[in-house]
Design an enzyme around this catalytic site. Structure first.
Site, PDB file in Angstrom:
ATOM      1  N   HIS A  74       0.780  -1.233   0.000  1.00 23.87           N
ATOM      2  CA  HIS A  74       0.000   0.000   0.000  1.00 23.87           C
ATOM      3  C   HIS A  74       0.819   1.294   0.000  1.00 23.87           C
ATOM      4  O   HIS A  74       0.348   2.309  -0.500  1.00 23.87           O
ATOM      5  CB  HIS A  74      -1.035   0.009   1.137  1.00 23.87           C
ATOM      6  CG  HIS A  74      -0.504   0.416   2.472  1.00 23.87           C
ATOM      7  ND1 HIS A  74      -0.058  -0.497   3.401  1.00 23.87           N
ATOM      8  CD2 HIS A  74      -0.356   1.632   3.046  1.00 23.87           C
ATOM      9  CE1 HIS A  74       0.332   0.146   4.483  1.00 23.87           C
ATOM     10  NE2 HIS A  74       0.166   1.454   4.299  1.00 23.87           N
ATOM     11  N   ASP A  75       2.016   1.304   0.548  1.00 27.64           N
ATOM     12  CA  ASP A  75       2.824   2.533   0.570  1.00 27.64           C
ATOM     13  C   ASP A  75       3.964   2.521  -0.448  1.00 27.64           C
ATOM     14  O   ASP A  75       4.792   3.433  -0.444  1.00 27.64           O
ATOM     15  CB  ASP A  75       3.389   2.781   1.976  1.00 27.64           C
ATOM     16  CG  ASP A  75       2.389   3.501   2.889  1.00 27.64           C
ATOM     17  OD1 ASP A  75       1.559   4.281   2.374  1.00 27.64           O
ATOM     18  OD2 ASP A  75       2.441   3.279   4.122  1.00 27.64           O
ATOM     19  N   GLU A 115       3.501   5.460  -2.994  1.00 30.42           N
ATOM     20  CA  GLU A 115       3.555   6.738  -2.272  1.00 30.42           C
ATOM     21  C   GLU A 115       4.966   7.065  -1.771  1.00 30.42           C
ATOM     22  O   GLU A 115       5.399   8.202  -1.833  1.00 30.42           O
ATOM     23  CB  GLU A 115       2.570   6.687  -1.092  1.00 30.42           C
ATOM     24  CG  GLU A 115       2.401   8.003  -0.377  1.00 30.42           C
ATOM     25  CD  GLU A 115       1.309   7.938   0.681  1.00 30.42           C
ATOM     26  OE1 GLU A 115       0.166   7.562   0.328  1.00 30.42           O
ATOM     27  OE2 GLU A 115       1.603   8.227   1.850  1.00 30.42           O
ATOM     28  N   ASP A 116       5.657   6.067  -1.282  1.00 27.42           N
ATOM     29  CA  ASP A 116       6.897   6.329  -0.533  1.00 27.42           C
ATOM     30  C   ASP A 116       8.186   5.768  -1.132  1.00 27.42           C
ATOM     31  O   ASP A 116       9.248   5.940  -0.532  1.00 27.42           O
ATOM     32  CB  ASP A 116       6.763   5.772   0.889  1.00 27.42           C
ATOM     33  CG  ASP A 116       5.691   6.486   1.691  1.00 27.42           C
ATOM     34  OD1 ASP A 116       5.410   7.657   1.396  1.00 27.42           O
ATOM     35  OD2 ASP A 116       5.123   5.869   2.604  1.00 27.42           O
TER      36      ASP A 116
HETATM   37  N1  LIG Z   1       2.621   6.409  13.912  1.00 24.11           N
HETATM   38  C1  LIG Z   1       3.765   6.299  13.205  1.00 24.11           C
HETATM   39  N2  LIG Z   1       3.741   6.591  11.866  1.00 24.11           N
HETATM   40  C2  LIG Z   1       4.882   6.474  11.161  1.00 24.11           C
HETATM   41  C3  LIG Z   1       6.089   6.057  11.765  1.00 24.11           C
HETATM   42  N3  LIG Z   1       7.042   6.025  10.810  1.00 24.11           N
HETATM   43  C4  LIG Z   1       6.476   6.383   9.652  1.00 24.11           C
HETATM   44  N4  LIG Z   1       5.156   6.672   9.851  1.00 24.11           N
HETATM   45  C5  LIG Z   1       4.239   7.126   8.811  1.00 24.11           C
HETATM   46  O1  LIG Z   1       3.975   8.511   9.018  1.00 24.11           O
HETATM   47  C6  LIG Z   1       2.747   8.849   8.384  1.00 24.11           C
HETATM   48  C7  LIG Z   1       1.975   9.812   9.282  1.00 24.11           C
HETATM   49  O2  LIG Z   1       2.734  10.966   9.421  1.00 24.11           O
HETATM   50  P1  LIG Z   1       2.214  12.364   8.897  1.00 24.11           P
HETATM   51  O3  LIG Z   1       3.225  13.379   9.259  1.00 24.11           O
HETATM   52  O4  LIG Z   1       0.802  12.565   9.355  1.00 24.11           O
HETATM   53  O5  LIG Z   1       2.059  12.218   7.310  1.00 24.11           O
HETATM   54  P2  LIG Z   1       3.063  12.176   6.077  1.00 24.11           P
HETATM   55  O6  LIG Z   1       4.228  11.288   6.414  1.00 24.11           O
HETATM   56  O7  LIG Z   1       2.183  11.589   4.997  1.00 24.11           O
HETATM   57  O8  LIG Z   1       3.456  13.588   5.740  1.00 24.11           O
HETATM   58  C8  LIG Z   1       1.974   7.548   8.121  1.00 24.11           C
HETATM   59  O9  LIG Z   1       1.938   7.431   6.715  1.00 24.11           O
HETATM   60  P3  LIG Z   1       0.911   6.497   5.951  1.00 24.11           P
HETATM   61  O10 LIG Z   1       1.072   5.092   6.388  1.00 24.11           O
HETATM   62  O11 LIG Z   1       1.087   6.794   4.488  1.00 24.11           O
HETATM   63  O12 LIG Z   1      -0.531   6.915   6.442  1.00 24.11           O
HETATM   64  P4  LIG Z   1      -1.412   8.229   6.485  1.00 24.11           P
HETATM   65  O13 LIG Z   1      -1.023   9.005   7.693  1.00 24.11           O
HETATM   66  O14 LIG Z   1      -1.173   8.957   5.207  1.00 24.11           O
HETATM   67  O15 LIG Z   1      -2.784   7.704   6.576  1.00 24.11           O
HETATM   68  C9  LIG Z   1       2.864   6.497   8.830  1.00 24.11           C
HETATM   69  O16 LIG Z   1       2.895   5.235   8.185  1.00 24.11           O
HETATM   70  C10 LIG Z   1       6.080   5.749  13.173  1.00 24.11           C
HETATM   71  O17 LIG Z   1       7.072   5.383  13.776  1.00 24.11           O
HETATM   72  N5  LIG Z   1       4.886   5.900  13.836  1.00 24.11           N
HETATM   73 MN   LIG Z   2       0.688   3.266   5.541  1.00 32.09          MN
END
Ligand SMILES: Nc1nc2c(ncn2[C@@H]2O[C@H](COP(=O)(O)OP(=O)(O)O)[C@@H](OP(=O)(O)OP(=O)(O)O)[C@H]2O)c(=O)[nH]1
Ligand SMILES: [Mn+2]
Length: 170
Positions: free
Chosen positions: A52-53, A56-57
């Site tokens: 899923h990521d 995006e990443d």
């Molecule tokens: N809680 C947490 N999150 C982490 C960690 N490391 C990386 N992340 C990722 O950070 C994202 C949330 O951080 P934000 O600052 O809100 O968003 P951004 O990275 O998209 O700018 C999530 O992306 P995402 O999976 O794409 O989800 P979404 O927030 O876009 O729904 C999450 O997977 C960690 O140690 N703890």
């Molecule tokens: Mn994710």
């Protein structure tokens, strides 16, 4: 092997054991386990959740996913992929707006993604995040989850419990 992979194998093994005496109703008496294991819908979910990521990443392209895993998995991943060229606030706003229009499979992936991230926030605070930022993530996630409701009671109940603990329930 990571613990998700172990859990997946344990689940398949459990189902195989439980169905071991059963056969399908065909002339060849195919083992019954072929049916649950071959359920395409669940296979798509597992593949899309794992991938899923990636778009995006990482440098992964939608075309690469389509060539390797087919159009259905590629489309689900595309549905849950943020446009990272947009300002963060706009990306976050679009997630709330788009959530209700996602396919069922994409909604499941999004619920699982939010559940993991919220549990992760409870486990430990990301480097540089204030308590306020953590709380804001919960509030925003609740808005996204609002648009995903009616998809999986199991996932939604777990999310609701986390929102309740944070005092951000509906
Ligand atoms: N809680 C947490 N999150 C982490 C960690 N490391 C990386 N992340 C990722 O950070 C994202 C949330 O951080 P934000 O600052 O809100 O968003 P951004 O990275 O998209 O700018 C999530 O992306 P995402 O999976 O794409 O989800 P979404 O927030 O876009 O729904 C999450 O997977 C960690 O140690 N703890
Ligand atoms: Mn994710």
């Amino acid at each position: 092997m990571n613990s998700d992979a172990v859990l997946l194998l344990e689940t398949v093994h459990f189902a195989a054991e439980k169905h071991r005496q059963q056969r399908r109703k065909d002339a060849e008496q195919t083992p019954y386990i072929n049916h649950p294991v071959g359920t395409k819908e669940s296979a798509y979910f597992v593949q899309a959740a794992l991938l899923h990521d990636t778009v995006e990443d990482t440098d992964t392209t939608p075309a690469e996913l389509e060539a390797k895993f087919g159009p259905i998995v590629a489309r689900i991943v595309q549905e849950v992929t943020d446009d990272k060229s947009l300002p963060k606030q706009e990306r976050k706003r679009q997630q709330v707006e788009h959530a209700p229009h996602c396919s069922h499979q994409a909604k499941l992936v999004k619920l699982a993604d939010k559940l993991y991230n919220l549990r992760d926030l409870n486990r430990c605070t990301p480097v540089g995040w204030t308590a306020e930022r953590v709380q804001e993530y919960f509030v925003w996630a609740r808005e996204v989850v609002k648009g995903l409701r009616g998809t999986s009671s199991a996932l939604e109940e777990k999310l609701d419990e986390l929102f309740r603990q944070r005092g951000v329930q509906l």
